[in-house]
Write a protein that holds these residues in place. Structure first.
Motif, PDB file in Angstrom:
ATOM      1  N   GLU A  31       0.840  -1.202   0.000  1.00  0.00           N
ATOM      2  CA  GLU A  31       0.000   0.000   0.000  1.00  0.00           C
ATOM      3  C   GLU A  31       0.876   1.253   0.000  1.00  0.00           C
ATOM      4  OE1 GLU A  31      -2.805  -0.300   3.254  1.00  0.00           O
ATOM      5  OE2 GLU A  31      -3.497  -2.254   2.562  1.00  0.00           O
ATOM      6  N   TYR A  60       1.472   4.487  -3.079  1.00  0.00           N
ATOM      7  CA  TYR A  60       1.507   5.944  -2.929  1.00  0.00           C
ATOM      8  C   TYR A  60       2.821   6.541  -3.418  1.00  0.00           C
ATOM      9  CZ  TYR A  60      -2.797   5.813  -0.215  1.00  0.00           C
ATOM     10  OH  TYR A  60      -4.101   5.639   0.182  1.00  0.00           O
ATOM     11  N   VAL A 106      -1.694   8.993   5.565  1.00  0.00           N
ATOM     12  CA  VAL A 106      -2.675   9.082   4.482  1.00  0.00           C
ATOM     13  C   VAL A 106      -3.997   9.604   5.032  1.00  0.00           C
ATOM     14  CG1 VAL A 106      -3.949   7.795   2.721  1.00  0.00           C
ATOM     15  CG2 VAL A 106      -1.600   7.137   3.283  1.00  0.00           C
ATOM     16  N   ASN A 110      -7.155  10.368  -0.224  1.00  0.00           N
ATOM     17  CA  ASN A 110      -6.198   9.818  -1.194  1.00  0.00           C
ATOM     18  C   ASN A 110      -4.897  10.586  -1.205  1.00  0.00           C
ATOM     19  OD1 ASN A 110      -7.770   7.679  -2.163  1.00  0.00           O
ATOM     20  ND2 ASN A 110      -8.914   9.059  -3.493  1.00  0.00           N
ATOM     21  N   ARG A 111      -4.647  11.367  -0.173  1.00  0.00           N
ATOM     22  CA  ARG A 111      -3.437  12.190  -0.103  1.00  0.00           C
ATOM     23  C   ARG A 111      -2.457  11.574   0.893  1.00  0.00           C
ATOM     24  NH1 ARG A 111      -3.219  18.453   1.490  1.00  0.00           N
ATOM     25  NH2 ARG A 111      -1.006  18.721   1.127  1.00  0.00           N
ATOM     26  N   ALA A 112      -1.217  11.403   0.467  1.00  0.00           N
ATOM     27  CA  ALA A 112      -0.200  10.772   1.303  1.00  0.00           C
ATOM     28  C   ALA A 112       1.001  11.694   1.461  1.00  0.00           C
ATOM     29  CB  ALA A 112       0.239   9.440   0.695  1.00  0.00           C
TER      30      ALA A 112
END
Length: 79
Positions: A44, A48, A57, A60-62
């Protein structure tokens, strides 16, 4: 409604501990995923675009590491 916040971590990662401490101090509920305990979590992280941890996270932003970008994610998690 609170957004799902995930912190990808390892057991002895000092930077990971710092990220989790700040999130806790900010009142952000998060799920901690140890990439050493579960290979799927490492996959996972790689999706990203990162190889190491901590990776935080929100939606959907990491963000990788303990950086100023983490502040933006904290604000995103609160709204």
């Amino acid at each position: 409604m609170n957004k799902l916040v995930i912190v990808y971590t390892t057991k002895d990662c000092i930077e990971c501990t710092m990220v989790k401490k700040v999130l806790t101090e900010e009142g952000i509920v998060f799920e901690s995923r140890d990439v050493m305990a579960n290979p799927e979590y490492q996959e996972e992280v790689e999706k990203y675009g990162f190889l190491g941890v901590p990776v935080t996270v929100v939606e959907n932003r990491a963000v990788k590491g303990f950086t100023n970008e983490l502040k933006d994610l904290i604000e995103l998690a609160k709204n």
